[in-house]
Motif scaffolding. Structure first.
Motif, PDB file in Angstrom:
ATOM      1  N   GLN A 133       0.850  -1.184   0.000  1.00 28.58           N
ATOM      2  CA  GLN A 133       0.000   0.000   0.000  1.00 28.58           C
ATOM      3  C   GLN A 133       0.890   1.241   0.000  1.00 28.58           C
ATOM      4  N   ALA A 134       0.461   2.306  -0.641  1.00 25.63           N
ATOM      5  CA  ALA A 134       1.265   3.526  -0.755  1.00 25.63           C
ATOM      6  C   ALA A 134       1.568   4.164   0.601  1.00 25.63           C
ATOM      7  N   TYR A 135       0.707   3.952   1.585  1.00 22.26           N
ATOM      8  CA  TYR A 135       0.910   4.576   2.886  1.00 22.26           C
ATOM      9  C   TYR A 135       1.900   3.819   3.781  1.00 22.26           C
ATOM     10  N   GLN A 136       2.349   2.639   3.360  1.00 25.19           N
ATOM     11  CA  GLN A 136       3.323   1.893   4.151  1.00 25.19           C
ATOM     12  C   GLN A 136       4.701   2.527   4.027  1.00 25.19           C
ATOM     13  N   LEU A 137       5.513   2.366   5.057  1.00 24.81           N
ATOM     14  CA  LEU A 137       6.886   2.852   5.000  1.00 24.81           C
ATOM     15  C   LEU A 137       7.657   2.038   3.961  1.00 24.81           C
ATOM     16  N   TYR A 146      -1.250   2.759  13.412  1.00 28.90           N
ATOM     17  CA  TYR A 146      -1.787   3.399  12.211  1.00 28.90           C
ATOM     18  C   TYR A 146      -3.269   3.038  12.105  1.00 28.90           C
ATOM     19  N   PRO A 147      -4.119   3.630  12.967  1.00 23.98           N
ATOM     20  CA  PRO A 147      -5.540   3.266  12.970  1.00 23.98           C
ATOM     21  C   PRO A 147      -6.245   3.650  11.664  1.00 23.98           C
ATOM     22  N   ALA A 148      -6.855   2.660  11.054  1.00 21.90           N
ATOM     23  CA  ALA A 148      -7.561   2.858   9.781  1.00 21.90           C
ATOM     24  C   ALA A 148      -8.627   3.934   9.906  1.00 21.90           C
ATOM     25  N   GLY A 149      -8.630   4.854   8.945  1.00 24.64           N
ATOM     26  CA  GLY A 149      -9.626   5.913   8.906  1.00 24.64           C
ATOM     27  C   GLY A 149      -9.298   7.137   9.747  1.00 24.64           C
ATOM     28  N   LEU A 150      -8.256   7.064  10.579  1.00 25.13           N
ATOM     29  CA  LEU A 150      -7.909   8.191  11.439  1.00 25.13           C
ATOM     30  C   LEU A 150      -6.631   8.901  11.020  1.00 25.13           C
ATOM     31  N   VAL A 151      -5.779   8.207  10.293  1.00 23.39           N
ATOM     32  CA  VAL A 151      -4.507   8.795   9.862  1.00 23.39           C
ATOM     33  C   VAL A 151      -4.322   8.571   8.371  1.00 23.39           C
ATOM     34  N   ASN A 152      -3.415   9.326   7.782  1.00 25.51           N
ATOM     35  CA  ASN A 152      -3.155   9.198   6.354  1.00 25.51           C
ATOM     36  C   ASN A 152      -1.708   9.591   6.082  1.00 25.51           C
ATOM     37  N   ARG A 153      -1.099   8.919   5.134  1.00 22.54           N
ATOM     38  CA  ARG A 153       0.266   9.233   4.736  1.00 22.54           C
ATOM     39  C   ARG A 153       0.358   8.960   3.236  1.00 22.54           C
ATOM     40  N   GLY A 154       0.965   9.882   2.505  1.00 22.60           N
ATOM     41  CA  GLY A 154       1.158   9.694   1.080  1.00 22.60           C
ATOM     42  C   GLY A 154       2.363   8.817   0.803  1.00 22.60           C
ATOM     43  N   GLY A 155       2.424   8.264  -0.366  1.00 17.54           N
ATOM     44  CA  GLY A 155       3.543   7.433  -0.766  1.00 17.54           C
ATOM     45  C   GLY A 155       4.874   8.158  -0.628  1.00 17.54           C
TER      46      GLY A 155
END
Length: 91
Positions: A32-36, A78-87
Motif C-alpha cells: 500500500q502507498a501509505y506503508q513505509l 496506524y488506525p484505519a480511517g484516522l490517519v493518512n500518509r502519502g507514498g
C-alpha cells in the motif's frame, strides 16, 4: 548499508537486484502507498524491511535493529480511517 542488504532476510546481497539467499526482488514497492518504504531508518536504529501484516490498528514490519544486530518486528500504530500518509512520506 541500505543498498547492500536484502529487506526480507537482512543478509548481504551485494549489488544484485534479487537476493541470492531468499529470492526477494529488491526495489519491490510496498503493498500500500501509505506503508513505509523498505530501507526507511527509524530513530537511527531500526531499518524497516517489508510489511508482514496490516490490520485495523496498525502495520507490522520486519526490521533490523542496528543496536542489537538482530531481526525484529516493528509495529506502527496506524488506525484505519484516522490517519493518512502519502507514498514516500515517513511521518
Amino acid at each position: 548499508m541500505a543498498g547492500k542488504i536484502c529487506f526480507w532476510c537482512f543478509k548481504s546481497k551485494g549489488n544484485q537486484a534479487v537476493c541470492p539467499h531468499c529470492g526477494y526482488a529488491q526495489g519491490s514497492e510496498p503493498e500500500q502507498a501509505y506503508q513505509l518504504a523498505p530501507g526507511t531508518v527509524l530513530h537511527k536504529r531500526y531499518v524497516i524491511g517489508v510489511s508482514i501484516g496490516i490490520g485495523g490498528f496498525g502495520i507490522t514490519y520486519k526490521a533490523f535493529d542496528a543496536m542489537l544486530r538482530m531481526i525484529v518486528a516493528v509495529k506502527e500504530f496506524y488506525p484505519a480511517g484516522l490517519v493518512n500518509r502519502g507514498g514516500g512520506e515517513k511521518k
